[in-house]
Design an enzyme around this catalytic site. Structure first.
Site, PDB file in Angstrom:
ATOM      1  CG  ASP A  14      -2.003   1.101   1.329  1.00  0.00           C
ATOM      2  OD1 ASP A  14      -2.151   1.730   0.086  1.00  0.00           O
ATOM      3  OD2 ASP A  14      -2.658   1.138   2.201  1.00  0.00           O
ATOM      4  CG  ASP A  48      -3.280   3.876  -2.807  1.00  0.00           C
ATOM      5  OD1 ASP A  48      -4.259   3.060  -3.107  1.00  0.00           O
ATOM      6  OD2 ASP A  48      -2.820   4.096  -1.850  1.00  0.00           O
ATOM      7  CD  GLU A  49      -5.565  -1.120  -0.576  1.00  0.00           C
ATOM      8  OE1 GLU A  49      -6.094  -2.011   0.064  1.00  0.00           O
ATOM      9  OE2 GLU A  49      -6.136   0.003  -0.727  1.00  0.00           O
TER      10      GLU A  49
HETATM   11 MG   LIG Z   1      -2.558   4.134   0.293  1.00  0.00          MG
END
Ligand SMILES: [Mg+2]
Length: 409
Positions: A15, A110-111
């Site tokens: 993350d 983003d993960e």
């Molecule tokens: Mg994040």
């Protein structure tokens, strides 16, 4: 072929920290160390898409109305956000993940979850993969990654969140329940505000207290959901990582200079490093690119691209560099002829026209065969994890464009 099947799975949850805001701070050095709020202006009606850690110190968080953020931090740097730029950064991060395992399940821009059960022996173990990813994301992309490593998705996800920013949490096999025990109930999947209220009404505060409940009581009162959260409280989660099986449209790297430069040697040596990064990523994913594009941003904001399509697709560093360097020399020569000498702020190189597969050497062939055999063995033991599924990234992208649309109305 003899393949060792591991005793348990090795799952990473990766993350990026304060993603949109970090991309802005990376690309605008003058924003670093300052409260950056992405999503719009302090008087706009929309909500905050992301806040830098400096902005969070003012109590600002994502999904908060921008006007509230404006009151909390009137001197903050408010930027509208650039979905395309974040997508490009996301693609670059996901490509790094894909170098370590084909089983990458993006959850948002983003993960992602990575299942490295079958590949960890190729890279020195799950912890080494986590450390290498954190290093690569920092050095190559200028962003900060938090990682959780565990035998299942639940503990990996909670782990990545526990020591942000720049966190690395490793939950050892067999230690899942002990890891979760002291944490508050709300960290558990399935314990939203409503369930939490019920559980707290019974006097429960920690995951350990939930785990100590009689499961039949939970089942009676909460039905199937009660049994699920009880299992999770014991660190049990069988969810599999579902690879998205996608091929990137392009593979690229760019660099923003701390100081704008006119020095051809400086730009070219950076271009070499970037070309090596692109070549390595292409080879890591067994891809080749047919078109090489040079990106130049000159002060203040003008971006120029020049591209050349090769006779044969390539994954070779020097071929990529040679092509990009010629494009750079042509561009600078043209500037000189036109009497323009704008200092360069950003240089980048991208390979597109991507084709799958390359001529493999003997070592590659052995490695690929081993990898495939290992994957097959793991699938047999833990279930088929290679199903395709519509990417969650698409949802995230739509969400971002919705937000931008909303803001402008
Ligand atoms: Mg994040």
């Amino acid at each position: 072929m003899n393949v060792m099947v591991p005793e348990h799975r090795a799952i990473l949850h990766c993350d990026l920290d304060a993603f949109y805001a970090s991309v802005e701070q990376r690309d605008h050095p003058e924003y670093r160390g300052k409260p950056v709020i992405v999503g719009g202006g302090p008087n706009d009606r929309g909500v905050v898409a992301a806040a830098s850690y400096e902005a969070r110190a003012f109590g600002i968080h994502s999904a908060m109305p921008l006007q509230t953020a404006g009151r909390l931090c009137p001197d903050g740097i408010f930027v509208p956000g650039d979905g395309q730029k974040y997508e490009a950064a996301s693609d670059a991060v996901m490509a790094l993940f894909a170098e370590r395992t084909p089983l990458v399940e993006p959850i948002s821009l983003d993960e992602a979850f990575l299942d490295v059960t079958a590949t960890e022996h190729l890279f020195g173990g799950a912890e080494s993969i986590a450390r290498a990813l954190k290093r690569d994301v920092r050095e190559q992309l200028g962003l900060v990654l938090s990682v959780g490593v565990a035998t299942n998705k639940l503990c990996a996800k909670i782990g990545s969140d526990l020591r942000k920013p720049d966190g690395l949490v490793i939950v050892p096999a067999g230690g899942e329940e002990a890891f979760l025990a002291p944490l508050e109930l709300g960290r558990l999947w399935g314990v939203g505000p409503k369930t939490r209220e019920v559980l707290e009404g019974w006097g429960l505060r920690t995951i350990a207290e939930l785990a100590a409940m009689d499961v039949s009581v939970l089942e009676t009162r909460l039905g199937e959901h009660g049994r699920h959260i009880w299992e999770r409280a014991h660190g049990i989660d069988e969810g599999v990582v579902i690879g998205d099986g996608r091929t990137p449209k392009s593979v690229g790297h760019s660099h923003t200079f701390d100081r704008n430069t006119l020095d051809g040697a400086t730009i070219e040596s950076m271009l070499l490093a970037l070309s090596e990064g692109v070549g390595r990523r292409l080879r890591g994913q067994q891809l080749r690119g047919r078109t090489i594009t040079l990106h130049l941003r000159v002060a203040p904001f003008e971006t120029r691209t020049r591209q050349r399509t090769l006779a044969e697709p390539t994954d070779d560093d020097l071929k990529i560099f040679g092509t990009a360097r010629q494009l750079l020399r042509d561009a600078l020569a043209e500037d000189r002829r036109n009497g323009r000498t704008s200092p360069v702020r950003l240089v980048g190189v991208t390979a597109s026209g991507i084709e799958i597969g390359r001529q493999m050497g003997l070592f590659d062939h052995v490695r690929t065969t081993r990898l495939n055999a290992a994957l097959d063995a793991v699938r047999e033991k833990f279930g088929d994890t290679a199903l395709d599924r519509a990417s969650a990234r698409l949802r995230e992208r739509r969400r971002f464009s919705d937000r931008r649309t909303k803001k402008s109305t």
